[in-house]
Design a protein around this motif. Structure first.
Motif, mmCIF file in Angstrom:
data_model
loop_
_atom_site.group_PDB
_atom_site.id
_atom_site.type_symbol
_atom_site.label_atom_id
_atom_site.label_comp_id
_atom_site.label_asym_id
_atom_site.label_seq_id
_atom_site.Cartn_x
_atom_site.Cartn_y
_atom_site.Cartn_z
ATOM 1 N N MET A 1 0.857 -1.190 0.000
ATOM 2 C CA MET A 1 0.000 0.000 0.000
ATOM 3 C C MET A 1 0.890 1.236 0.000
ATOM 4 N N LYS A 2 0.571 2.161 -0.883
ATOM 5 C CA LYS A 2 1.433 3.319 -1.120
ATOM 6 C C LYS A 2 0.871 4.558 -0.421
ATOM 7 N N LEU A 3 1.761 5.372 0.132
ATOM 8 C CA LEU A 3 1.345 6.580 0.838
ATOM 9 C C LEU A 3 1.324 7.772 -0.111
ATOM 10 N N ALA A 4 0.231 8.527 -0.064
ATOM 11 C CA ALA A 4 0.094 9.737 -0.881
ATOM 12 C C ALA A 4 -0.029 10.940 0.040
ATOM 13 N N ALA A 5 0.713 11.982 -0.243
ATOM 14 C CA ALA A 5 0.680 13.208 0.560
ATOM 15 C C ALA A 5 -0.502 14.072 0.132
ATOM 16 N N ASN A 6 -1.311 14.469 1.086
ATOM 17 C CA ASN A 6 -2.404 15.390 0.781
ATOM 18 C C ASN A 6 -1.846 16.817 0.807
ATOM 19 N N LEU A 7 -1.675 17.387 -0.372
ATOM 20 C CA LEU A 7 -1.015 18.688 -0.458
ATOM 21 C C LEU A 7 -1.930 19.845 -0.106
ATOM 22 N N SER A 8 -3.200 19.570 0.125
ATOM 23 C CA SER A 8 -4.093 20.629 0.608
ATOM 24 C C SER A 8 -3.887 20.881 2.099
ATOM 25 N N LEU A 9 -3.302 19.887 2.801
ATOM 26 C CA LEU A 9 -3.111 20.010 4.247
ATOM 27 C C LEU A 9 -1.633 19.983 4.647
ATOM 28 N N LEU A 10 -0.837 19.147 3.994
ATOM 29 C CA LEU A 10 0.567 19.056 4.368
ATOM 30 C C LEU A 10 1.362 20.230 3.803
ATOM 31 N N TYR A 11 2.475 20.509 4.448
ATOM 32 C CA TYR A 11 3.366 21.614 4.062
ATOM 33 C C TYR A 11 2.614 22.953 4.001
ATOM 34 N N PRO A 12 1.882 23.280 5.054
ATOM 35 C CA PRO A 12 1.084 24.513 5.028
ATOM 36 C C PRO A 12 1.963 25.757 4.919
ATOM 37 N N GLY A 13 1.398 26.764 4.274
ATOM 38 C CA GLY A 13 2.095 28.033 4.128
ATOM 39 C C GLY A 13 2.951 28.136 2.895
ATOM 40 N N LEU A 14 3.146 27.024 2.192
ATOM 41 C CA LEU A 14 3.968 27.044 0.987
ATOM 42 C C LEU A 14 3.078 27.099 -0.256
ATOM 43 N N PRO A 15 3.537 27.734 -1.321
ATOM 44 C CA PRO A 15 2.823 27.640 -2.598
ATOM 45 C C PRO A 15 2.791 26.182 -3.065
ATOM 46 N N LEU A 16 1.841 25.867 -3.936
ATOM 47 C CA LEU A 16 1.651 24.481 -4.345
ATOM 48 C C LEU A 16 2.912 23.868 -4.938
ATOM 49 N N ALA A 17 3.625 24.613 -5.781
ATOM 50 C CA ALA A 17 4.836 24.065 -6.389
ATOM 51 C C ALA A 17 5.866 23.685 -5.329
ATOM 52 N N GLN A 18 5.991 24.496 -4.288
ATOM 53 C CA GLN A 18 6.937 24.187 -3.218
ATOM 54 C C GLN A 18 6.448 23.020 -2.368
ATOM 55 N N ARG A 19 5.136 22.883 -2.227
ATOM 56 C CA ARG A 19 4.601 21.708 -1.528
ATOM 57 C C ARG A 19 4.951 20.439 -2.297
ATOM 58 N N MET A 20 4.808 20.507 -3.607
ATOM 59 C CA MET A 20 5.160 19.347 -4.425
ATOM 60 C C MET A 20 6.632 19.013 -4.278
ATOM 61 N N ALA A 21 7.485 20.022 -4.329
ATOM 62 C CA ALA A 21 8.921 19.791 -4.195
ATOM 63 C C ALA A 21 9.242 19.150 -2.848
ATOM 64 N N ALA A 22 8.598 19.634 -1.793
ATOM 65 C CA ALA A 22 8.845 19.087 -0.459
ATOM 66 C C ALA A 22 8.368 17.646 -0.363
ATOM 67 N N ALA A 23 7.188 17.363 -0.932
ATOM 68 C CA ALA A 23 6.658 15.991 -0.900
ATOM 69 C C ALA A 23 7.588 15.042 -1.645
ATOM 70 N N ALA A 24 8.088 15.472 -2.796
ATOM 71 C CA ALA A 24 9.016 14.635 -3.552
ATOM 72 C C ALA A 24 10.293 14.391 -2.763
#
Length: 264
Positions: A1-24
Motif C-alpha cells: 500500500m502506497k502513501l500519498a501526501a495530501n497537499l491541501s493540508l501538508l506543508y502549510p504556508g507554501l505555494p503548491l509548487a513548493q509543496r510538491m517539491a517538499a513531498a518529492a
C-alpha cells in the motif's frame, strides 16, 4: 500500500509548487489535492511532471461558498454535472484516476428520499462519463462533528448507495479518521465494505494530526486491507502538528505494522 501526501493540508504556508517539491524530497510518489481548480489543468499537469509526482485523488468542486458538494441536492443536478465535468478535465490532463464525488449537505426541509434519489441518479450518469475516461468516482462518509448534516456519515450508508447505483466506476473511499471520529467499530465498519474500497485515508482522531499506526484499531485495519489484497493508495490527509517533514517519523511505524502482518 502506497502513501500519498495530501497537499491541501501538508506543508502549510507554501505555494503548491513548493509543496510538491517538499513531498518529492520526503519520498512521496503520489499526492492528493482536494480542490485543484486555481490552475489550468495543463499547468497543474506540468507542475506534477516537473516534480515526478502522480496525482491520485481530487474532489469535485464543492459548490457555492460553504457548500460541501452537490451530488445529493435536488435541483442542483446541472451544477453537479458541471462540477464533475470540471474534475474530469483535471483528470484528463493529469492522468488522475479518482474523483471524490462530494454528496453535500441537504437543506433540512428536503426529504431524505428525494436526496437519495438525486444522488443515485447523478452518480449513475456520472459513472458513465467517468468510466469512459478511465476514472473512478469515490464516495466518502464524513463524520458529523466535522461536517454536520453531510448526507452520509457511516461507510455502510455509502455501501448502500453504491449498491443502488450498480456501476463498477463508483466505489468507496474509506477514511479511518472519520470512522474513528464517529466512534464506530473499525473492524466491523471495514469488514462490511471491504470489497468496495478503492481509496483509503487516515489521520489521528485527536486534532486530525499525524496518524498513529500503532493504535490497535488502526493497525488491524491496515493489516486487514493488506491481507485482502488492497494495493492502492493510503492518503495522508492530516493537519501537521508542527513541521511536516519532521513529523513524518510515523511512517516507520506504518511500515512496521505492515511488515508484522502474520499472513502465511
Amino acid at each position: 500500500m502506497k502513501l500519498a501526501a495530501n497537499l491541501s493540508l501538508l506543508y502549510p504556508g507554501l505555494p503548491l509548487a513548493q509543496r510538491m517539491a517538499a513531498a518529492a524530497r520526503d519520498g512521496f510518489a503520489g499526492v492528493e489535492i482536494l480542490f485543484p481548480y486555481d490552475l489550468e489543468p495543463h499547468e497543474l499537469a506540468a507542475m506534477l511532471r516537473d516534480h515526478g509526482l502522480q496525482l491520485v485523488l481530487i474532489n469535485t468542486p464543492p459548490g457555492q461558498p460553504g457548500e460541501k458538494g452537490l451530488a445529493s441536492l435536488p435541483g442542483r443536478e446541472v451544477d453537479f454535472n458541471h462540477a464533475l465535468q470540471r474534475a474530469l478535465q483535471v483528470c484528463e490532463a493529469t492522468q488522475c484516476g479518482m474523483i471524490h464525488a462530494m454528496a453535500g449537505v441537504p437543506a433540512a426541509d428536503v426529504a431524505p428520499g428525494a436526496c437519495r434519489a438525486t444522488l443515485i441518479d447523478n452518480l449513475r450518469q456520472g459513472a458513465v462519463l467517468a468510466s469512459r475516461a478511465g476514472v473512478s468516482l469515490t464516495l466518502e462518509a464524513l463524520n458529523r462533528a466535522d461536517v454536520p448534516g453531510y448526507f452520509y456519515n457511516r461507510p455502510d450508508q455509502v455501501a448502500d448507495i453504491i449498491a443502488a447505483v450498480g456501476h463498477d466506476a463508483v466505489r468507496l473511499q474509506f477514511d479511518l479518521y472519520h470512522t474513528q471520529r464517529e466512534a464506530l467499530d473499525m473492524d466491523a465498519a471495514l469488514d462490511s465494505v471491504l470489497p468496495l474500497v478503492r481509496h483509503v485515508q487516515f489521520a489521528s482522531p485527536a486534532g486530525r494530526h499525524e496518524p498513529d499506526p500503532t493504535v490497535p484499531a488502526v493497525a488491524r485495519a491496515l493489516r486487514t486491507l493488506a491481507r485482502h489484497g488492497y494495493t492502492g493508495w493510503v492518503g495522508c490527509e492530516y493537519i501537521p502538528a508542527g513541521d511536516t517533514s519532521a513529523g513524518l517519523a510515523w511512517r516507520e511505524a506504518y511500515q512496521a505494522v505492515l511488515d508484522a502482518d502474520d499472513t502465511p
